[in-house]
Scaffold this active site. Structure first.
Site: not given
Ligand code: NAD
Ligand code: 4PL
Length: 248
Positions: A141, A154
């Site tokens: 992230s 996180y």
């Molecule tokens: P989300 O919450 O929509 O989906 C995450 C999924 O992971 C869910 O289906 C959940 O059931 C699953 N999960 C959680 N814990 C688990 C476990 N212990 N075992 C198996 N599955 C598990 O999240 P997202 O926003 O789609 O994020 C996906 C990835 O992208 C993550 O690694 C998150 O940190 C990263 N990310 C997201 C953002 C954002 O803004 N959405 C930004 C940067 C990074």
């Molecule tokens: C810029 O990884 O990258 C909120 C929540 N804002 O999870 C993230 C920023 C979130 C991010 C993320």
């Protein structure tokens, strides 16, 4: 349908929804057989059904080593083994600093960092045993660069994933396996839409060089590239995908 990933098996963790779901769909469109894994069994099954014949679902909690061992065994039986691992599953918390206690810290490190290790250990051992020119792509992230508020544990875990990726690239290069990380900025995923992070889009967009709302497909497109042969000379790297919110 053939494509740049045809003949390959991709395991995407956390693929029931959000960014993982978009990655699973994209890798299937590229021709891969996709294992949609998540601890949410119904969600994983729905994602796999939506993709069609190229995908199947396996339920697993990435922080449970026994569940992960079963996951990898089942994949080996069904497809011959994983070629592409996408470490996407994570908890995305919004917890004010004054509420960050040891239990929260341990939970986030256990799932987001240790869970990534558990799946990577098992999957890359399988790649080596089967002489796969494997790919490990871990979703970190851009909060690691920005030090974003309300996510201290996180941010620390994501920094750990980036460090682990660098070490892994060093350890596994000799086996023809690459390891890279992708750092999304704020993305309008299912999880974000249902959380207080959904209020941050205007602020984040102000910081972006390119304007707009980050979508799961913006990340899936880059994962598709890193999974492909075009990325064979890239390893140990972290690709920031956030419309220029941070420049590091
Ligand atoms: P989300 O919450 O929509 O989906 C995450 C999924 O992971 C869910 O289906 C959940 O059931 C699953 N999960 C959680 N814990 C688990 C476990 N212990 N075992 C198996 N599955 C598990 O999240 P997202 O926003 O789609 O994020 C996906 C990835 O992208 C993550 O690694 C998150 O940190 C990263 N990310 C997201 C953002 C954002 O803004 N959405 C930004 C940067 C990074
Ligand atoms: C810029 O990884 O990258 C909120 C929540 N804002 O999870 C993230 C920023 C979130 C991010 C993320």
């Amino acid at each position: 349908m053939s494509g740049k990933l045809s003949g390959r098996t991709a395991l995407v963790t956390g693929a029931a929804q959000g960014i993982g779901k978009a990655i699973a769909s994209r890798l299937a469109a590229d021709g891969a057989t996709v294992v949609v894994s998540d601890m949410n069994a119904a969600g994983a099954a729905a994602t796999a059904a939506g993709i069609g014949d190229a995908a199947f679902a396996i339920t697993a909690d990435i922080s449970d080593p026994n569940a992960v061992a079963s996951l990898l065994n089942e994949i080996e039986k069904k497809t011959g083994g994983v070629d592409i691992l996408v470490n996407n599953a994570s908890i995305v918390p919004f917890v004010a600093w004054d509420e960050v206690d040891l239990a929260h810290w341990r939970k986030i490190i256990d799932v987001n960092l240790t869970g990534t290790f558990i799946v990577t250990r098992a999957a890359t051992d399988q790649m080596r045993a089967k002489n796969k020119a494997g790919r490990v792509i871990s979703i970190a992230s851009n909060t690691f660069f920005a030090g974003t508020p309300n996510m201290a544990a996180y941010v620390a875990a994501k920094g750990g994933v980036i460090g682990f990726t660098r070490a892994l690239a060093t350890e596994l290069g000799k086996y023809g396996i690459t390891a890279n990380a992708v750092t999304p900025g704020l993305i309008e995923s299912d999880g974000v839409k249902a959380s207080p992070h959904n209020q941050a889009f205007d602020f984040v967009e102000m910081l972006q060089a390119v304007k707009g709302k980050g979508q799961p497909e913006h990340i899936a497109d880059v994962v598709s590239f890193l999974a492909s042969d075009d990325a064979r000379w890239i390893t140990g790297q972290t690709i920031n995908v956030d419309a220029g919110m941070v420049r590091y």
